[in-house]
Write a protein that holds these residues in place. Structure first.
Motif, PDB file in Angstrom:
ATOM      1  N   HIS A  60       0.828  -1.217   0.000  1.00  0.00           N
ATOM      2  CA  HIS A  60       0.000   0.000   0.000  1.00  0.00           C
ATOM      3  C   HIS A  60       0.859   1.262   0.000  1.00  0.00           C
ATOM      4  CE1 HIS A  60       0.723   1.107   4.234  1.00  0.00           C
ATOM      5  NE2 HIS A  60       0.627  -0.189   4.528  1.00  0.00           N
ATOM      6  N   GLY A  61       0.192   2.391  -0.173  1.00  0.00           N
ATOM      7  CA  GLY A  61       0.874   3.677  -0.192  1.00  0.00           C
ATOM      8  C   GLY A  61       0.820   4.381   1.152  1.00  0.00           C
ATOM      9  N   TRP A  62       1.259   5.629   1.141  1.00  0.00           N
ATOM     10  CA  TRP A  62       1.301   6.430   2.368  1.00  0.00           C
ATOM     11  C   TRP A  62      -0.115   6.696   2.874  1.00  0.00           C
ATOM     12  CZ3 TRP A  62       0.598  12.035   3.006  1.00  0.00           C
ATOM     13  CH2 TRP A  62       1.020  12.488   4.260  1.00  0.00           C
ATOM     14  N   LEU A  63      -0.306   6.592   4.189  1.00  0.00           N
ATOM     15  CA  LEU A  63      -1.594   6.754   4.871  1.00  0.00           C
ATOM     16  C   LEU A  63      -2.567   5.621   4.567  1.00  0.00           C
ATOM     17  CD1 LEU A  63      -2.338  10.593   4.543  1.00  0.00           C
ATOM     18  CD2 LEU A  63      -1.136   9.386   6.353  1.00  0.00           C
ATOM     19  N   GLY A  64      -2.082   4.528   3.973  1.00  0.00           N
ATOM     20  CA  GLY A  64      -2.954   3.401   3.659  1.00  0.00           C
ATOM     21  C   GLY A  64      -2.738   2.244   4.627  1.00  0.00           C
TER      22      GLY A  64
END
Length: 290
Positions: free
Chosen positions: A39-43
């Protein structure tokens, strides 16, 4: 320990414990593939969950979705600063934990997860058969989101210019802290300020300027295809896809969506089967991908 299907599992690592979800068995059945989603940032693992279930139920793939340190159900890592290299080490530990460190995998990451995936390729490209990068972060770019604490900002800009007001500094800092405690009870303020605080702690990508060339070379030697998906209205990480496209290599396929932005592509990853993204992107051959 045998992992149960569609259950969140924990890896009790040598550094910090973290969580992951394994959809299907560690050994795929009926010709299924091993797919790793980052996943990406804040995910968290939840942003990939519908796609992972779709891959597992329709194609028989075993899908690993990891919660990076500080996100989802993973512990916070206080020993090292958050960075793509740290997350790469975490990913490697998880693959060793489930016995995928020597098995062929398809590695897909979006945004920050794409930067983590590129770091992984530079260290362990030998067992990756396809690399899928969505809105890849990591090319050298400034971070325009570094925001100061409001109380500290006012003290520095106003009080320090007038020494006679200097004793008020501690009183103002205390009042700001007290005000924040009160406002923290308001959901909207807590959500907005919480995200601003997280933005100031954006992980460092630590990918040098020649990363795209190195990733391409490593993948070419390992016979690993690369698919890069980018929205041309992405104002965050557009440069990464352009650099891959400029290489003009046969093992690299760049897909651009002229009307889509960063959020559009990242959200589409969460429900791949019902999105504008091509379903055949997960196939080994990239020549038929539109």
């Amino acid at each position: 320990q045998k992992k149960q299907k569609k259950k969140v599992c924990f890896c009790f690592a040598m550094t910090v414990d973290f969580s992951y979800e394994l959809l299907g068995d560690a050994t795929p059945k009926n010709g299924g593939r091993r797919i790793v989603l980052v996943h990406g940032w804040l995910g968290s693992h939840k942003v990939w969950l519908k796609t992972g279930i779709w891959l597992n139920e329709h194609f028989g793939d075993s899908v690993l979705i990891i919660d990076l340190y500080g996100f989802g159900k993973s512990s916070r890592c206080s020993k090292e600063p958050y960075s793509a290299p740290l997350y790469m080490k975490q990913l490697r530990e998880c693959l060793v934990h489930i016995g995928w460190d020597q098995q062929k995998i398809i590695l897909a990451g979006k945004s920050l997860g794409a930067a983590v995936s590129m770091h992984y390729i530079l260290k362990h490209s030998y067992h990756v058969q396809k690399l899928i990068l969505l809105c890849p972060a990591g090319t050298p770019e400034p971070n325009p989101f570094m925001l100061p604490h409001p109380g500290s900002f006012i003290c520095k800009t106003l009080i320090l210019k007038h020494k006679i007001l200097y004793p008020l500094r501690f009183i103002l800092l205390f009042l700001f802290k007290f005000l924040f405690i009160l406002l923290a009870k308001v959901h909207f303020f807590r959500w907005v300020y919480g995200h601003i605080h997280l933005i100031t702690a954006t992980p460092e990508y630590e990918l040098p300027d020649d990363t795209v060339h190195r990733v391409s070379d490593y993948c070419e030697k390992a016979k690993c295809n690369i698919v890069v998906i980018q929205g041309l209205k992405d104002w965050l990480h557009l440069e990464g896809a352009r650099r891959f496209e400029n290489l003009e290599k046969s093992h690299i396929k760049v897909i651009n969506f002229s009307t889509k932005g960063h959020i559009d592509v990242c959200d589409a990853c969460g429900d791949w089967d019902n999105s504008f993204l091509p379903n055949n992107i997960w196939d080994r051959d990239i020549s038929d991908i539109a």
